[in-house]
Scaffold this active site. Structure first.
Site, PDB file in Angstrom:
ATOM      1  N   SER A   1      -1.929  14.412   6.003  1.00 14.28           N
ATOM      2  CA  SER A   1      -2.767  13.407   6.327  1.00 14.28           C
ATOM      3  C   SER A   1      -3.791  13.641   7.445  1.00 14.28           C
ATOM      4  O   SER A   1      -3.466  14.522   8.284  1.00 14.28           O
ATOM      5  CB  SER A   1      -2.125  12.074   6.786  1.00 14.28           C
ATOM      6  OG  SER A   1      -3.143  11.175   7.398  1.00 14.28           O
TER       7      SER A   1
ATOM      8  N   TYR B   1       4.196   6.786  11.951  1.00 10.62           N
ATOM      9  CA  TYR B   1       3.766   7.198  10.777  1.00 10.62           C
ATOM     10  C   TYR B   1       3.088   8.622  10.756  1.00 10.62           C
ATOM     11  O   TYR B   1       3.680   9.470   9.828  1.00 10.62           O
ATOM     12  CB  TYR B   1       3.020   6.307   9.689  1.00 10.62           C
ATOM     13  CG  TYR B   1       2.058   6.955   8.630  1.00 10.62           C
ATOM     14  CD1 TYR B   1       2.689   7.105   7.549  1.00 10.62           C
ATOM     15  CD2 TYR B   1       0.739   7.228   8.858  1.00 10.62           C
ATOM     16  CE1 TYR B   1       2.104   7.826   6.626  1.00 10.62           C
ATOM     17  CE2 TYR B   1       0.107   7.759   7.787  1.00 10.62           C
ATOM     18  CZ  TYR B   1       0.783   8.196   6.425  1.00 10.62           C
ATOM     19  OH  TYR B   1       0.060   8.636   5.351  1.00 10.62           O
TER      20      TYR B   1
ATOM     21  N   LYS C   1       4.328  12.699   9.478  1.00 15.69           N
ATOM     22  CA  LYS C   1       3.307  13.744   8.590  1.00 15.69           C
ATOM     23  C   LYS C   1       3.499  15.186   9.500  1.00 15.69           C
ATOM     24  O   LYS C   1       3.604  16.149   9.042  1.00 15.69           O
ATOM     25  CB  LYS C   1       1.799  13.389   8.732  1.00 15.69           C
ATOM     26  CG  LYS C   1       1.963  12.195   7.640  1.00 15.69           C
ATOM     27  CD  LYS C   1       2.352  12.467   6.253  1.00 15.69           C
ATOM     28  CE  LYS C   1       2.120  11.294   5.403  1.00 15.69           C
ATOM     29  NZ  LYS C   1       3.066  11.567   4.022  1.00 15.69           N
TER      30      LYS C   1
HETATM   31  P1  NAD Z   1       1.886   4.398  -2.046  1.00 13.88           P
HETATM   32  O1  NAD Z   1       2.750   3.549  -1.220  1.00 13.88           O
HETATM   33  O2  NAD Z   1       1.201   3.734  -3.148  1.00 13.88           O
HETATM   34  O3  NAD Z   1       2.912   5.544  -2.922  1.00 13.88           O
HETATM   35  C1  NAD Z   1       4.113   6.069  -2.319  1.00 13.88           C
HETATM   36  C2  NAD Z   1       4.991   5.762  -3.604  1.00 13.88           C
HETATM   37  O4  NAD Z   1       6.312   6.339  -2.847  1.00 13.88           O
HETATM   38  C3  NAD Z   1       5.352   4.361  -3.757  1.00 13.88           C
HETATM   39  O5  NAD Z   1       5.293   4.230  -5.244  1.00 13.88           O
HETATM   40  C4  NAD Z   1       6.674   4.151  -2.981  1.00 13.88           C
HETATM   41  O6  NAD Z   1       7.377   3.117  -4.140  1.00 13.88           O
HETATM   42  C5  NAD Z   1       7.557   5.575  -3.299  1.00 13.88           C
HETATM   43  N1  NAD Z   1       8.412   5.735  -2.305  1.00 13.88           N
HETATM   44  C6  NAD Z   1       8.629   5.420  -0.910  1.00 13.88           C
HETATM   45  N2  NAD Z   1       9.795   5.802  -0.268  1.00 13.88           N
HETATM   46  C7  NAD Z   1      10.326   6.543  -1.253  1.00 13.88           C
HETATM   47  C8  NAD Z   1      11.839   6.907  -1.483  1.00 13.88           C
HETATM   48  N3  NAD Z   1      12.491   6.872  -0.454  1.00 13.88           N
HETATM   49  N4  NAD Z   1      12.135   7.182  -2.800  1.00 13.88           N
HETATM   50  C9  NAD Z   1      11.312   7.100  -3.830  1.00 13.88           C
HETATM   51  N5  NAD Z   1      10.104   6.649  -3.871  1.00 13.88           N
HETATM   52  C10 NAD Z   1       9.828   6.361  -2.633  1.00 13.88           C
HETATM   53  O7  NAD Z   1       1.366   5.352  -1.177  1.00 13.88           O
HETATM   54  P2  NAD Z   1      -0.093   6.049  -1.499  1.00 13.88           P
HETATM   55  O8  NAD Z   1      -1.300   5.764  -0.787  1.00 13.88           O
HETATM   56  O9  NAD Z   1      -0.242   6.382  -3.043  1.00 13.88           O
HETATM   57  O10 NAD Z   1       0.403   7.523  -0.540  1.00 13.88           O
HETATM   58  C11 NAD Z   1       0.942   8.546  -1.075  1.00 13.88           C
HETATM   59  C12 NAD Z   1       1.268   9.704  -0.077  1.00 13.88           C
HETATM   60  O11 NAD Z   1       0.085  10.075   0.424  1.00 13.88           O
HETATM   61  C13 NAD Z   1       2.050   9.037   1.001  1.00 13.88           C
HETATM   62  O12 NAD Z   1       2.896  10.220   1.502  1.00 13.88           O
HETATM   63  C14 NAD Z   1       1.226   8.743   1.898  1.00 13.88           C
HETATM   64  O13 NAD Z   1       1.658   8.898   3.382  1.00 13.88           O
HETATM   65  C15 NAD Z   1       0.117   9.817   1.906  1.00 13.88           C
HETATM   66  N6  NAD Z   1      -1.280   9.608   2.311  1.00 13.88           N
HETATM   67  C16 NAD Z   1      -1.835   8.550   1.790  1.00 13.88           C
HETATM   68  C17 NAD Z   1      -3.010   8.085   2.477  1.00 13.88           C
HETATM   69  C18 NAD Z   1      -3.556   6.911   2.027  1.00 13.88           C
HETATM   70  O14 NAD Z   1      -4.697   6.493   2.849  1.00 13.88           O
HETATM   71  N7  NAD Z   1      -3.508   6.227   0.854  1.00 13.88           N
HETATM   72  C19 NAD Z   1      -3.674   8.932   3.372  1.00 13.88           C
HETATM   73  C20 NAD Z   1      -2.995  10.118   3.872  1.00 13.88           C
HETATM   74  C21 NAD Z   1      -1.758  10.396   3.211  1.00 13.88           C
HETATM   75  C1  WQD Z   2     -10.915   2.669   7.976  1.00 14.29           C
HETATM   76  C2  WQD Z   2     -12.210   1.881   9.171  1.00 14.29           C
HETATM   77  C3  WQD Z   2     -11.010   0.583  10.978  1.00 14.29           C
HETATM   78  C4  WQD Z   2      -9.665  -2.700   8.355  1.00 14.29           C
HETATM   79  C5  WQD Z   2      -5.573   4.879   7.758  1.00 14.29           C
HETATM   80  C6  WQD Z   2      -4.228   5.725   8.607  1.00 14.29           C
HETATM   81  C7  WQD Z   2      -4.533   7.131   8.087  1.00 14.29           C
HETATM   82  C8  WQD Z   2      -4.516   7.419   6.849  1.00 14.29           C
HETATM   83  C9  WQD Z   2      -5.686   6.436   6.035  1.00 14.29           C
HETATM   84  C10 WQD Z   2      -2.593   7.808   5.776  1.00 14.29           C
HETATM   85  C11 WQD Z   2     -11.489   1.982  10.636  1.00 14.29           C
HETATM   86  C12 WQD Z   2     -11.991  -0.233  10.110  1.00 14.29           C
HETATM   87  C13 WQD Z   2     -10.196  -1.328   8.869  1.00 14.29           C
HETATM   88  C14 WQD Z   2     -10.208  -4.004   8.627  1.00 14.29           C
HETATM   89  C15 WQD Z   2     -11.936  -2.880   9.857  1.00 14.29           C
HETATM   90  N1  WQD Z   2      -3.452   6.987   5.901  1.00 14.29           N
HETATM   91  N2  WQD Z   2     -11.450  -1.570   9.449  1.00 14.29           N
HETATM   92  N3  WQD Z   2     -11.454  -3.930   9.546  1.00 14.29           N
HETATM   93  O1  WQD Z   2      -7.302   3.632   9.903  1.00 14.29           O
HETATM   94  O2  WQD Z   2      -9.162   5.324   9.203  1.00 14.29           O
HETATM   95  O3  WQD Z   2      -6.735   5.514   8.310  1.00 14.29           O
HETATM   96  O4  WQD Z   2      -5.589   5.096   6.346  1.00 14.29           O
HETATM   97  O5  WQD Z   2      -2.380   9.021   6.012  1.00 14.29           O
HETATM   98  O6  WQD Z   2      -3.500   7.629   8.776  1.00 14.29           O
HETATM   99  O7  WQD Z   2      -4.459   5.478   9.866  1.00 14.29           O
HETATM  100  O8  WQD Z   2      -8.172   3.405   7.465  1.00 14.29           O
HETATM  101  O9  WQD Z   2      -8.930   1.677   6.049  1.00 14.29           O
HETATM  102  O10 WQD Z   2      -7.323   1.135   8.092  1.00 14.29           O
HETATM  103  O11 WQD Z   2      -9.870   2.027   8.582  1.00 14.29           O
HETATM  104  O12 WQD Z   2     -13.108  -2.883  10.428  1.00 14.29           O
HETATM  105  O13 WQD Z   2     -10.084  -4.801   8.353  1.00 14.29           O
HETATM  106  O14 WQD Z   2     -12.169   0.614   8.989  1.00 14.29           O
HETATM  107  O15 WQD Z   2     -11.264   0.201  12.377  1.00 14.29           O
HETATM  108  O16 WQD Z   2     -12.792   2.394  11.416  1.00 14.29           O
HETATM  109  P1  WQD Z   2      -7.993   4.452   8.866  1.00 14.29           P
HETATM  110  P2  WQD Z   2      -8.552   2.222   7.322  1.00 14.29           P
END
Ligand code: NAD
Ligand code: WQD
Length: 338
Positions: free
Chosen positions: A124, A149, A153
């Site tokens: 991330s 969280y 990472k």
């Molecule tokens: P998500 O929660 O939709 O998907 C994660 C999946 O992993 C889910 O289906 C959950 O059931 C499964 N899971 C969790 N723990 C598990 C375990 N111990 N064993 C088996 N399955 C398990 O999330 P996502 O948004 O699709 O994110 C996927 C990956 O990308 C995550 O590692 C997340 O941290 C990373 N990521 C997400 C974002 C974002 O904003 N969505 C941003 C950066 C990184």
């Molecule tokens: C986006 C913008 C908020 C909600 C998060 C994790 C990051 C990554 C992606 C996994 C920001 C603003 C939000 C609301 C708002 N995930 N906001 N009102 O915080 O950039 O990133 O998701 O790795 O680690 O921190 O994403 O969608 O929460 O926020 O004003 O109700 O929207 O302040 O500027 P963020 P977000």
């Protein structure tokens, strides 16, 4: 070529499964469904017209994983499985460290024992912390995460780097996602958060569908063009396609490669709200609230390395992201529940 997709029924995992199948890969999905529905896999089958196996298994269950590796011939893993809610990770740090870090360690041990040494990991942009200046590029030192969280990472990136140092036979890709939003254009798969959404786009989508009343914009006094936070929003289908490119490359080599997967463009919260309203013709009431602790003013990528080395560039626009989010939300107001 068969790819294990951990967390394959989750938001990004399900979209990546579609693109893996479209690209001709076979897939095996492992998920414990703690944050997803098995129905997502049915929808992936429906979109692609292809079948694949889904194992209900926790990645911390070494014996369960071992069995899967014995039953299937796995060439590489794309590792999405993990807990991802920033706020919850502050309330339950031990659960986050246990699930994300020990889950990854268990997966890596089983992979090593099975001789499968290619892994693509969901990292991330949060690893850049607040110390680095935008646009973030991969040569910058990793920063300090503001929540458990994010710390998971950073730790997992370190674990994977150490693993490669100990055994140069591994091929590790660390993909640093920026802010994934949007949904498959079919409207059949999309983001399906439990409870009140933490993230901006699912919150807006739930207002549009009548589940929430009003958006609180977390601060309008940041040093950004309109005072609201700026992020690099990337369409989840572009993100999924980035995984295919990273995997194609990882399969032919060893080493550790780090790539930002973002567009390189920063949009503000108000840009998102206004585009969503314009593109979809819906009303999104909002008010300005206080800043959210832990937020930074700006976060966007320098995405040149992925363009140069992977030949990958995000192509979908913010309008595409808003349209596809709404298409998913309005057709599935309760996510995968009818
Ligand atoms: P998500 O929660 O939709 O998907 C994660 C999946 O992993 C889910 O289906 C959950 O059931 C499964 N899971 C969790 N723990 C598990 C375990 N111990 N064993 C088996 N399955 C398990 O999330 P996502 O948004 O699709 O994110 C996927 C990956 O990308 C995550 O590692 C997340 O941290 C990373 N990521 C997400 C974002 C974002 O904003 N969505 C941003 C950066 C990184
Ligand atoms: C986006 C913008 C908020 C909600 C998060 C994790 C990051 C990554 C992606 C996994 C920001 C603003 C939000 C609301 C708002 N995930 N906001 N009102 O915080 O950039 O990133 O998701 O790795 O680690 O921190 O994403 O969608 O929460 O926020 O004003 O109700 O929207 O302040 O500027 P963020 P977000």
């Amino acid at each position: 070529m068969s790819i294990l997709v951990t967390g394959g029924t989750g938001y990004i995992g399900s979209h990546t499964c579609v693109e893996l199948l479209n690209a001709g890969y076979d897939i095996v999905v492992v998920d414990n469904f703690c944050n997803s529905s098995p129905m997502a896999a049915d929808r992936v089958r429906e979109i692609t017209g292809k079948d694949f196996k889904v194992y209900r298994c926790d990645i911390r269950d070494r014996d369960g994983l071992k069995k899967i590796f014995e039953e299937e011939k796995i060439d590489a893993a794309i590792h999405f499985a993990g807990l991802k809610a920033v706020g919850e990770s502050c309330q339950k740090p031990l659960e986050y460290y246990e699930n994300n870090i020990w889950g990854t360690v268990a997966l890596l041990e089983v992979m090593r024992d099975a001789g499968c040494k290619t892994i693509v990991f969901s990292s991330s942009a949060t690893v850049y912390g607040s110390e680095n200046k935008v646009p973030f590029n991969e040569t910058m030192p990793v920063g300090t995460a503001t929540n458990p969280y994010g710390t998971t990472k950073i730790y997992i990136e370190n674990i994977l780097q150490d693993l490669y140092k100990s055994d140069n036979g591994w091929s590790v890709s660390l993909l640093r996602y920026f802010n994934p939003i949007g949904a498959h254009p079919s409207g059949r798969i999309g983001e399906n958060p439990n409870g009140i959404p933490n993230n901006l786009m699912p919150y807006i989508a739930q207002i549009a569908v009548g589940k929430r009343e009003k958006l609180s914009i977390f601060g309008d006094d940041y040093p950004t063009p309109d005072g609201t936070g700026v992020r690099d929003y990337i369409h989840v289908v572009d993100l999924a396609l980035g995984h295919i490119k990273a995997l194609d490359r990882a399969l032919g080599k060893t080493g550790v490669d780090i790539y930002n997967l973002g567009t390189g463009i920063g949009y503000s919260v108000l840009d998102i709200v206004k585009t969503f309203i314009e593109v979809n013709g819906v009303d999104i009431p909002y008010e300005i609230g206080p800043r959210r602790p832990g937020d930074i003013a700006e976060c966007y990528a320098n995405a040149d390395k992925a363009a140069k080395e992977l030949g990958w560039k995000a192509e979908r626009t913010l309008a595409d992201m808003c349209r596809d989010t709404w298409n998913w939300q309005k057709n599935n107001p309760n996510g995968y529940e009818n």
